[in-house]
Structure formats: structure tokens, C-alpha cells
Write a protein that holds these residues in place. Structure first.
Motif, PDB file in Angstrom:
ATOM      1  N   ASP A  74       0.818  -1.222   0.000  1.00  0.00           N
ATOM      2  CA  ASP A  74       0.000   0.000   0.000  1.00  0.00           C
ATOM      3  C   ASP A  74       0.849   1.267   0.000  1.00  0.00           C
ATOM      4  O   ASP A  74       0.353   2.351  -0.344  1.00  0.00           O
ATOM      5  CB  ASP A  74      -0.927   0.021   1.224  1.00  0.00           C
ATOM      6  CG  ASP A  74      -2.027  -1.036   1.132  1.00  0.00           C
ATOM      7  OD1 ASP A  74      -2.341  -1.449  -0.009  1.00  0.00           O
ATOM      8  OD2 ASP A  74      -2.560  -1.443   2.182  1.00  0.00           O
ATOM      9  N   ASN A  95      -6.361  -3.077  -5.060  1.00  0.00           N
ATOM     10  CA  ASN A  95      -6.166  -1.632  -4.932  1.00  0.00           C
ATOM     11  C   ASN A  95      -4.719  -1.210  -4.720  1.00  0.00           C
ATOM     12  O   ASN A  95      -4.430  -0.013  -4.657  1.00  0.00           O
ATOM     13  CB  ASN A  95      -7.024  -1.094  -3.774  1.00  0.00           C
ATOM     14  CG  ASN A  95      -8.503  -1.288  -4.027  1.00  0.00           C
ATOM     15  OD1 ASN A  95      -8.982  -1.020  -5.125  1.00  0.00           O
ATOM     16  ND2 ASN A  95      -9.227  -1.773  -3.016  1.00  0.00           N
ATOM     17  N   SER A  96      -3.805  -2.148  -4.605  1.00  0.00           N
ATOM     18  CA  SER A  96      -2.421  -1.804  -4.288  1.00  0.00           C
ATOM     19  C   SER A  96      -1.511  -2.010  -5.493  1.00  0.00           C
ATOM     20  O   SER A  96      -1.747  -2.882  -6.329  1.00  0.00           O
ATOM     21  CB  SER A  96      -1.906  -2.674  -3.137  1.00  0.00           C
ATOM     22  OG  SER A  96      -2.684  -2.500  -1.976  1.00  0.00           O
TER      23      SER A  96
END
Length: 314
Positions: free
Chosen positions: A49, A85-86
Motif C-alpha cells: 500500500d 487496490n495496491s
């Protein structure tokens, strides 16, 4: 925690050459290959992240963004498909000469497909479809041994699967490395131009489709003479369609080996196949390996391969 995934290269006995759908890499014809034990790619994908972009390491060196573009676009596609999402640190170690016609992209994208989706526990069929989006031939590197990539017509029905045949333990493929440098034009460029411009291309597709069942039967019967003749003819027809648009990969040593094998075939089952590059692959059986090796020109680097494993987590 991320893990290393290993995928082996494969060499097509019935060639894939040309895409009916470039975005999804749907081929014009089905193909049949052998996964090789000696050439492979190891890949690890670590999502983080804290990263604001993907970063790609090949053989422990950071890859220039322009060169890594294909990998980054593929990762974007995976994120979009699976709602990830990373960004990620991607590390690959390639045990294949790159861009030399030895299917480095097949093992690379098969390994990347699995490494990037480890936590999703995708089936092999799903992985085959996903790998295909990176490199068409990567769809076949998911599996061990002899593999058929079903042409299909869309993302859901264009995937590879292992042939339901008995193990052919004495089958060998001798890879003759004539030139391990980057080839003069990429497989993708060459096949796209061939499909669009070669007057021989429609005949190539027609003959390849007719040959598929015959090659599968020869593998099932472990008939090296029939398989070798069919695969060699299929490779020559592919290269003929390419030469018709003024492109070729043959080098003097390539032709020398082909001529020597043509003579050897009068008594010994030793047949050649070639992909996008000058390097020759010889199909034979274990009892004839020494005879084949002695027939080759001096100074040719050779690697004797047998059937390789499917994709695995190390």
C-alpha cells in the motif's frame, strides 16, 4: 506474505501464429505444445500500500519503465479484473534467453499471472485465460507435458488444457541455441503482419486446423515419426507465410542444421521445429539423442529437454 511462483516455457508442435482478437489474444487456430523442463521463470509479486506505482525487477535489476510497460499494463488489467487496490513490487528471475524464440514470454506471464493472484486461488483454467492476456502462449505454460490451447472465440472459451495422454517418458526436445540475442522483430509484430498481409496465411490456418487431430493422435500413440513429420511441416508452413511478407528468422547455422536433419531423417526420427527466432528445436526420442548431437555442427550450444512441470509455488 508473497511467494515465488515457477512456470516453465513451452514449445509449440502445432503453432500459434496470429490473433483473431488482439486485445484478448484470441488465436486464429488451436495449438499444441510441450512444456519443457530446462527453461523457466521464477516470479514474486508483493503488493504494498505504500507504493504509488508498480516497480519491476528482472534478474535483480530495476527494469526501465519503457521496457516494463507491458508488465505494468498487465498488472493494471489484473487490478481492474479482481478489484485489487495496491501497486506491487514484481521480481522475476528468467532462466530463458529473452526474445530469442525460446518462449520466455510464455513462462514469464504464466508465472506473473499466478504470482499476482495467489490469494485468489484461481483454478488452472482461470489462470490459463489470465495468462493468455499477457502472452498467448503463456496460456499453455500453466500445465505440464503436452498441452492443447483451444482456440475459442472469447475470453471464457479460449484457454489451454493438458492432453489426456499417457506420459511419453522417452520423448526429447533438443534445443539448439544458435543466437540468444534479441531477434530482429518481435513475435507479436511478425505474426500481426503475416496475418494481415501474407497471401499464404489463409492456407496456413486451414492446414493447421486439419493437422490438430493428427498431431494429437500421434502423441497418444507415441509415434515419433508421424509427430515429427507433422510438426516439422507445420513449422515450415508457418515460416513460409512469414517469408511471403519479406520477413524471416533463419540464419546460416539454422539452415545448416535443417539440412543435416533432413539427411538424418532417412534413418533416424529427428525432426525440427522453429518459432520466432533462429534457434532450432529437434524432436526425437532418448535412444537417438547421441546420434542427433553428433550430427550437429561443431560449436552449437545444445540443451536436451524432456517434459516439464506445470506451474507451481516454490
Amino acid at each position: 506474505m508473497s511467494k515465488i511462483v515457477r512456470a516453465h516455457t513451452n514449445i509449440a508442435l502445432l503453432k500459434y501464429w496470429g490473433k483473431a482478437n488482439s486485445e484478448l489474444k484470441i488465436p486464429h487456430n488451436s495449438s499444441i505444445s510441450l512444456t519443457l523442463n530446462e527453461f523457466y521463470t521464477d516470479t514474486r509479486v508483493t503488493y504494498d500500500d505504500a507504493l504509488d506505482r508498480d516497480i519491476f525487477y528482472l534478474d535483480d535489476e530495476v527494469v526501465d519503465d519503457k521496457v516494463a510497460k507491458r508488465v505494468y499494463q498487465y498488472m493494471d488489467r489484473i487490478r481492474s479484473m479482481f478489484d485489487i487496490n495496491s501497486y506491487a513490487k514484481i521480481e522475476s528471475w528468467n532462466h530463458v534467453p529473452k526474445e530469442a524464440g525460446l518462449a520466455s514470454s510464455a513462462s514469464a506471464f504464466a508465472a506473473l499471472a499466478k504470482a499476482a493472484t495467489l490469494d485468489l486461488n484461481l483454478s488452472n483454467e482461470e489462470l490459463s485465460k489470465l495468462a493468455r492476456l499477457g502472452s498467448g502462449s503463456a496460456s499453455r505454460s500453466i500445465y505440464p507435458g503436452f498441452v492443447k490451447w483451444n482456440r475459442g472465440s472469447n475470453h471464457d472459451n479460449s484457454y489451454a488444457e493438458p492432453l489426456d495422454v499417457a506420459p511419453w517418458d522417452d520423448f526429447r526436445m533438443i534445443v539448439c541455441i544458435i543466437n540468444d540475442q534479441i531477434k530482429p522483430y518481435s513475435s507479436s509484430t511478425a505474426m500481426d503482419i503475416t496475418a494481415k498481409e501474407s497471401p499464404y496465411y489463409p492456407a496456413w490456418i486451414e492446414n493447421t486446423e486439419k493437422t490438430a487431430d493428427l498431431i494429437e493422435e500421434a502423441i497418444r500413440n507415441q509415434d515419433i515419426w508421424t509427430l515429427g513429420k507433422l510438426a516439422q511441416t507445420n513449422a515450415l508452413q508457418m515460416h513460409a507465410s512469414l517469408m511471403a511478407v519479406n520477413m524471416w528468422y533463419f540464419e546460416p547455422k539454422t539452415l545448416d542444421i535443417m539440412n543435416r536433419l533432413r539427411e538424418l531423417q532417412k534413418e533416424v526420427p529427428a525432426f525440427f521445429t522453429m518459432d520466432a527466432g533462429p534457434n532450432v528445436k529437434i524432436m526425437t526420442t532418448q535412444e537417438h539423442v547421441d546420434t542427433v548431437l553428433k550430427s550437429l555442427p561443431d560449436g552449437i550450444e545444445t540443451v536436451v529437454c524432456r517434459s516439464g512441470e506445470g506451474i507451481k509455488v516454490l
